[in-house]
Every structure is written in C-alpha cells, then in structure tokens.
Design an enzyme around this catalytic site. Sequence first.
Site, mmCIF file in Angstrom:
data_model
loop_
_atom_site.group_PDB
_atom_site.id
_atom_site.type_symbol
_atom_site.label_atom_id
_atom_site.label_comp_id
_atom_site.label_asym_id
_atom_site.label_seq_id
_atom_site.Cartn_x
_atom_site.Cartn_y
_atom_site.Cartn_z
ATOM 1 N N LYS A 102 1.026 -1.195 -0.442
ATOM 2 C CA LYS A 102 0.150 0.276 -0.080
ATOM 3 C C LYS A 102 0.870 1.405 0.220
ATOM 4 C CE LYS A 102 -2.535 -1.275 3.704
ATOM 5 N NZ LYS A 102 -2.013 -2.830 4.096
ATOM 6 N N THR A 103 2.322 0.981 1.005
ATOM 7 C CA THR A 103 2.743 2.472 0.619
ATOM 8 C C THR A 103 3.959 2.711 -0.390
ATOM 9 O OG1 THR A 103 3.123 2.179 3.618
ATOM 10 C CG2 THR A 103 4.671 3.558 1.700
ATOM 11 N N ASP B 277 -1.339 6.291 6.570
ATOM 12 C CA ASP B 277 -1.563 5.160 6.024
ATOM 13 C C ASP B 277 -2.335 5.081 8.130
ATOM 14 O OD1 ASP B 277 -1.235 2.046 6.162
ATOM 15 O OD2 ASP B 277 1.119 3.222 7.568
ATOM 16 N N THR C 280 -5.614 -1.671 6.507
ATOM 17 C CA THR C 280 -6.150 -2.881 6.773
ATOM 18 C C THR C 280 -7.416 -3.398 6.850
ATOM 19 O OG1 THR C 280 -4.901 -3.013 9.248
ATOM 20 C CG2 THR C 280 -3.276 -3.066 7.600
ATOM 21 N N ARG D 224 6.483 -8.549 1.447
ATOM 22 C CA ARG D 224 7.517 -7.353 2.747
ATOM 23 C C ARG D 224 8.642 -8.885 3.794
ATOM 24 N NH1 ARG D 224 4.321 -3.989 7.042
ATOM 25 N NH2 ARG D 224 3.921 -2.545 5.055
#
Length: 349
Positions: A71-72, A116, A165, A224
């Site tokens: 997402k980032t 975020d 999330t 990640r």
Amino acid sequence: MYGDDDAFEAIVAEARPEDRAFEAALRPRTLDELVGQERVREQLSLMLEAAMGRGRTPDHVLLSGPPGLGKTTIAMIIATQLSAPLRITSGPAIQHAGDLAAILSGINEGDVLFIDEIHRMSRPAEELLYMAMEDFRVDVIVGKGPGATAIPLEIPPFTVVGATTRAGLLPSPLRDRFGFTAQLDYYDPEELHRIVVRSAGLLGLDVTDEGGREIASRSRGTPRIANRLLRRVRDFAEVRAGGVVDHDVARDALSLYEVDELGLDRLDRAVLDALCRSFGGGPVGVSTLAVAVGEERETVEELAEPFLVRLGFLARTPRGRVATAAAWRHLGLTVPAGLDQLPLPDDSP
C-alpha cells in the site's frame, strides 16, 4: 509519463529517512515494475493517465488489505507518476482536528497526501477531512464557547491516498469520498518468486531459480516478508555458503530462522502447539492462548491468527479458538477421533 528517479528518491527520503537506501533499492518505482495486483495496476494506470490528460488532480484513492502487500509502495508510485510531492502521515498521529488542519495548511496544488492506517484517525479529524476531500476547504475553529469563530481555509486541489488494514472500521461518509477503492490481495508463489528474483538482482545476490522459489513458498503471500526473508538468507549465504543461494542454502537458512516449509514461524507453531498439546485442540479463549505462549493478546490475534486461519489450521468459534485436523497433522500429532467429521461453527469474534 512517470516521474523521474530524482522525484522518487525524494519521496523515499521523506518517507523512510532511517532506511532510505534499502527502501529505494527494493521498492518498485513505477506501476510497470510492480509485480502482482494486475487488476489494481491497470485500474490505477487508467485513472492517473486520464486525470493527467485532463490536467486535473486524480480522485482520492483508498487502498485496503493486509499489512505488507504494497500500500505504501503504491502511494509512492502514484506520487512519482504524477511528479508530485508525497506528504506522509498516519491515522494515529492525527488525534485532533487541529493536527489535520496543520497538515492541510501546508498542502500545495497537486500534492499527494498519504494517510496510513486511516481507520485510526479520531472522529473530529475525520469530519474535517470530509470537507477537505470534497470541497477543498476546511473551517478552522478559533476560540471556545460562544466566542468561537470559524475561519474558512481554502485548500488547493490535492489527492488523498488512504491505506487501511481494516476497511470495515471506516465510516461510510469517509469511504464514499474516495473515488477509487482498491482491495489488495495476497500474492501467489509465482509472483513472490518474481519479487525475490528482482530484489536479489538489486541487492547483487546470486539466487538460483530453486532458491528463489524456496524463499517465495515460505513468505506467507506477502512481499514484505519475502524481502525480509531474502535479507536473512543473504546473511546466511554470505557467511556459510559462499554467497550463492540455492535450494539447500535457502532451506537451511530459513530453518535456522525457524520458518518452516509453509511459512509458519516460532509464534505460529507455539500457538498451535499450546492449542493442541495444552488445551486438547480447544476451544480456548485467545487471551488464555496468549498467556500460554507468553505473548500479548493483540500479538496473537493480529500476527499469528490470520495466517493460521488462512491455512485452515485454526478456526474462530463462539466458544473460542479450535485447532483443525490439519493443525494436528502439521505438528505430527494424532488427530483426535471424529475431528475430521466435525463441522466447524461459523466465524465469530
């Protein structure tokens, strides 16, 4: 069409000052470089190209999905493609309307504001954000009580990129103000393999096809985690295997770091072991389970449980957590009689 490398480096420097070199090396810079999420990439590309063609700022974007899916990274790519500055904040940091007003007062036309964990903003800040997103203005309240005065603050057009999330926690008025919503999915092993190979090339690490696939298969569908495991395997390979990562090296390295062939780590196995050995497979409350493994309830609930449920090793029932037959088999234990035939109750908190 996409922003230049200098723009991307500036974004990374602002976003991750403590780890900018590593992030700049591994994060994709464009939608074309982004592996996986094909439908989201195509939708975003069309939206951004159309907005640039019209000379307008794009609609606000909401990115939802589990942690670690990019997402980032996508927020950075959006800003880079628009050749726009990226301003980064998070929901927990915006606890008062004044916090958000201070951020918005520094917004320039065309900026991208990345929030975020947007679901963790305070309600007063959310209400201020509604007006900013829709009307590009906010009313700043000065003073208290009968003497309070509302000062209108005009904001140049900008784009909010929100990441969450837990999309279900966002109030409907906030969700409705996003013109584009993307749900990011877990990656399949082939996509993760491509990510591992790409990251290894950027790190100058020699990884065989089998070595890359071994890392990808244990990455829980999450880029990640794949990159994190790659870094640990790189350490192992450089110290004990001459710097080359093949299947055996990857397997031995990940075994050393207690990541098994399905991607379960020490905490996951501790939860399953306690559930099966100490509580006979359940049902047992998550708080009791957390005490049994020496962790906080939130750690078990947010880190271990989602993956175990995805694998079909654990079920959430009205009476507590229950180990499935697959969990018993994975631990090498005898499945209790009749467990295979028992229907699992519906999901419950």
